[in-house]
Design an enzyme around this catalytic site. Sequence first.
Site, mmCIF file in Angstrom:
data_model
loop_
_atom_site.group_PDB
_atom_site.id
_atom_site.type_symbol
_atom_site.label_atom_id
_atom_site.label_comp_id
_atom_site.label_asym_id
_atom_site.label_seq_id
_atom_site.Cartn_x
_atom_site.Cartn_y
_atom_site.Cartn_z
ATOM 1 N N VAL A 167 30.836 -29.165 62.379
ATOM 2 C CA VAL A 167 31.358 -28.596 61.045
ATOM 3 C C VAL A 167 30.633 -29.012 59.737
ATOM 4 O O VAL A 167 30.548 -30.229 59.282
ATOM 5 C CB VAL A 167 32.831 -29.095 60.858
ATOM 6 C CG1 VAL A 167 33.481 -28.174 59.678
ATOM 7 C CG2 VAL A 167 33.687 -28.916 62.210
ATOM 8 N N GLU A 198 20.235 -15.060 61.230
ATOM 9 C CA GLU A 198 19.685 -14.787 62.425
ATOM 10 C C GLU A 198 19.345 -13.622 62.827
ATOM 11 O O GLU A 198 19.828 -12.657 62.085
ATOM 12 C CB GLU A 198 20.587 -15.431 63.245
ATOM 13 C CG GLU A 198 20.763 -17.053 63.159
ATOM 14 C CD GLU A 198 21.407 -17.750 64.353
ATOM 15 O OE1 GLU A 198 21.264 -17.316 65.482
ATOM 16 O OE2 GLU A 198 21.876 -18.874 64.162
ATOM 17 N N LYS A 206 34.740 -23.411 62.987
ATOM 18 C CA LYS A 206 34.750 -24.521 61.893
ATOM 19 C C LYS A 206 35.924 -24.845 61.577
ATOM 20 O O LYS A 206 36.502 -25.866 61.416
ATOM 21 C CB LYS A 206 33.592 -24.389 61.003
ATOM 22 C CG LYS A 206 32.245 -24.263 61.421
ATOM 23 C CD LYS A 206 31.249 -24.118 60.377
ATOM 24 C CE LYS A 206 29.864 -23.865 60.841
ATOM 25 N NZ LYS A 206 28.984 -23.311 59.863
ATOM 26 N N GLY A 255 20.665 -26.847 59.083
ATOM 27 C CA GLY A 255 19.230 -27.386 58.773
ATOM 28 C C GLY A 255 18.890 -28.611 59.373
ATOM 29 O O GLY A 255 19.728 -29.372 59.828
HETATM 30 N N1 LIG Z 1 20.583 -25.342 63.264
HETATM 31 C C1 LIG Z 1 21.700 -25.764 62.483
HETATM 32 O O1 LIG Z 1 21.363 -25.818 61.315
HETATM 33 C C2 LIG Z 1 22.788 -26.180 63.056
HETATM 34 C C3 LIG Z 1 23.638 -26.850 62.107
HETATM 35 C C4 LIG Z 1 24.928 -27.004 62.903
HETATM 36 C C5 LIG Z 1 25.261 -27.064 64.087
HETATM 37 N N2 LIG Z 1 24.122 -26.351 64.931
HETATM 38 C C6 LIG Z 1 24.498 -26.187 66.307
HETATM 39 O O2 LIG Z 1 23.366 -27.100 67.124
HETATM 40 C C7 LIG Z 1 23.340 -26.419 68.166
HETATM 41 C C8 LIG Z 1 21.829 -26.284 68.563
HETATM 42 O O3 LIG Z 1 21.416 -25.427 67.500
HETATM 43 P P1 LIG Z 1 19.696 -25.343 67.010
HETATM 44 O O4 LIG Z 1 19.681 -24.430 65.942
HETATM 45 O O5 LIG Z 1 19.114 -26.492 67.065
HETATM 46 O O6 LIG Z 1 19.465 -24.223 68.312
HETATM 47 P P2 LIG Z 1 17.978 -23.729 68.599
HETATM 48 O O7 LIG Z 1 16.866 -24.067 67.729
HETATM 49 O O8 LIG Z 1 17.897 -22.257 69.331
HETATM 50 O O9 LIG Z 1 17.759 -24.905 69.982
HETATM 51 C C9 LIG Z 1 18.340 -24.575 71.250
HETATM 52 C C10 LIG Z 1 17.608 -25.425 72.324
HETATM 53 O O10 LIG Z 1 18.448 -25.605 73.463
HETATM 54 C C11 LIG Z 1 17.318 -25.270 74.391
HETATM 55 N N3 LIG Z 1 18.203 -24.614 75.460
HETATM 56 C C12 LIG Z 1 18.970 -23.440 75.298
HETATM 57 N N4 LIG Z 1 19.234 -22.917 76.407
HETATM 58 C C13 LIG Z 1 18.949 -23.807 77.455
HETATM 59 C C14 LIG Z 1 19.380 -23.981 78.902
HETATM 60 N N5 LIG Z 1 19.961 -23.059 79.394
HETATM 61 N N6 LIG Z 1 18.691 -25.382 79.278
HETATM 62 C C15 LIG Z 1 18.108 -26.160 78.689
HETATM 63 N N7 LIG Z 1 17.735 -26.005 77.389
HETATM 64 C C16 LIG Z 1 18.236 -24.955 76.788
HETATM 65 C C17 LIG Z 1 16.214 -24.376 73.717
HETATM 66 O O11 LIG Z 1 15.127 -24.546 74.601
HETATM 67 P P3 LIG Z 1 13.545 -24.020 74.216
HETATM 68 O O12 LIG Z 1 13.304 -24.697 73.028
HETATM 69 O O13 LIG Z 1 12.676 -24.508 75.470
HETATM 70 O O14 LIG Z 1 14.048 -22.411 74.203
HETATM 71 C C18 LIG Z 1 16.160 -25.320 72.450
HETATM 72 O O15 LIG Z 1 15.339 -26.244 72.514
HETATM 73 C C19 LIG Z 1 24.350 -25.354 68.382
HETATM 74 O O16 LIG Z 1 25.343 -25.584 69.040
HETATM 75 C C20 LIG Z 1 24.378 -24.890 67.113
HETATM 76 O O17 LIG Z 1 25.585 -24.288 66.634
HETATM 77 C C21 LIG Z 1 23.017 -26.080 64.567
#
Ligand SMILES: NC(=O)c1ccc[n+]([C@@H]2O[C@H](COP(=O)([O-])OP(=O)(O)OC[C@H]3O[C@@H](n4cnc5c(N)ncnc54)[C@H](OP(=O)(O)O)[C@@H]3O)[C@@H](O)[C@H]2O)c1
Length: 445
Positions: free
Chosen positions: A143, A201, A216, A318
């Site tokens: 959140v 996105e 959230k 971020g």
């Molecule tokens: N980005 C933000 O600012 C943010 C903020 C708050 C919360 N979140 C939360 O944090 C989480 C991650 O977000 P993110 O932005 O870091 O996502 P992301 O950049 O898309 O990264 C996702 C990661 O998960 C891996 N992955 C996806 N499917 C998989 C599978 N089946 N087996 C193994 N690995 C797998 C991907 O592997 P590859 O790299 O090899 O493709 C990648 O490394 C989400 O729940 C999101 O809602 C994100």
Amino acid sequence: MSNDSQSPQAAAPLRIAIAGLGTVGAGVIRLLDTNRELIAARAGRPIEVVAVSARDRGKDRGIDLSAFAWEDDMAALARRAEVDVVLELVGGSDGPALALARTTLESGKGLVTANKAMIAHHGLELAENAEANDAPLKFEAAVAGGIPVVKALREGTSANALTRIYGILNGTCNYILSEMEQTGADFGETLAEAQRLGYAEADPTFDIEGIDAAHKLAILAAIGFGARVDFDAVRVTGITQVRAADIAQADALGFVIRLIAQSDVETDAAGAPHLLQRVRPSLVAKDHPLAPVDGPTNAVVAEGNFSGRLLFQGAGAGDGPTASAVVADLIDIAREEVGAPFSIPVARLAALPPTESGHRMERTYLRFTVADRPGVLAEITAAMRDADVSIESLIQQGQADDHGNVLVAMVTHEGPERNVTAALKLLEGSESLTAAPLVLPILPN
Ligand SMILES: NC(=O)c1ccc[n+]([C@@H]2O[C@H](COP(=O)([O-])OP(=O)(O)OC[C@H]3O[C@@H](n4cnc5c(N)ncnc54)[C@H](OP(=O)(O)O)[C@@H]3O)[C@@H](O)[C@H]2O)c1
């Protein structure tokens, strides 16, 4: 175990495994590396990554993974004997993320996740699983990114009866609305620009339709009100219907438009508590503390019966801010400072029924798209009068568009939500209205 006389660096480390090495996962590795010593000092022992998993082992992530074991199957992280805590940083409400979360907790290991969709849908089950296995479950990063609002509501405000929790919980929507405000551009154009700049996105549905904010909100409401997480009860409207003209009309009336996620506990006539949870574009008076919150920033307001109004504000996403929240959870686990995930044990969380829609008293903004001909305003105002809706101000701005339509906007005095619904019902099928009206609540100051 840590020992007061021992140097934190020499104490037994907390060993973690990371599933997901994208924005957040890579950010966590960088943060743990950069702030290694201060984290060990605060945690009382080092926090060490021992194993990682993602989809593509060969991807260049700009970080050195050579010291960590690699698992192709992320579920294997939870089965590694040396691992104390698994970080689920993959995403998705179900699928592999949920399977990993379940296996981790069933193995008695700690789980830290940034996954709001999973916690909003399965948080109660996971919290029960955590309690049954005496395993920590933490989700600060789920959140409002870097804002420590989960901890604030679980711990900082815990002496209060909270009356309202609301805020700006989606950076993409806030960026789009505040850009529309600055540039006068319409929604579609601004969304495209936000995608180009990385604020939205490629598939922005979850953000612009309000679902991400709803995830959230359901989590915050559960923690703040000691209620069972009830995502299905959140009434959600996204920002896709907001036009540049609405923002201009709101501005002329002294408001900005923000996507507000709001939860209140309301008592019905018999004194029984009900929970309102809704996400809606709303008019916010320019002198309200949420009005200046622009760009991708998030902000949360909590109102307690002794604390008064509290405002938390910061980056909602971020790599850095989100990693900051994830690692704060790890430090709590390392210190063995872990309470119930939703502030009280699942069995004692209240099952609050959703508020009955319609009886809520509020001021409302209404925008009508109407044919530019005599009698139209009279028809609208008559419907308002007949449904007992009192109009505070009314604006008709600008020229007719190419199709001969003009916009009429109005703000009502405070009254029951259901009267506005009744007025709109009276106007249904009217030939004067050339598009569905837009109805936005006005956030009370
Ligand atoms: N980005 C933000 O600012 C943010 C903020 C708050 C919360 N979140 C939360 O944090 C989480 C991650 O977000 P993110 O932005 O870091 O996502 P992301 O950049 O898309 O990264 C996702 C990661 O998960 C891996 N992955 C996806 N499917 C998989 C599978 N089946 N087996 C193994 N690995 C797998 C991907 O592997 P590859 O790299 O090899 O493709 C990648 O490394 C989400 O729940 C999101 O809602 C994100």
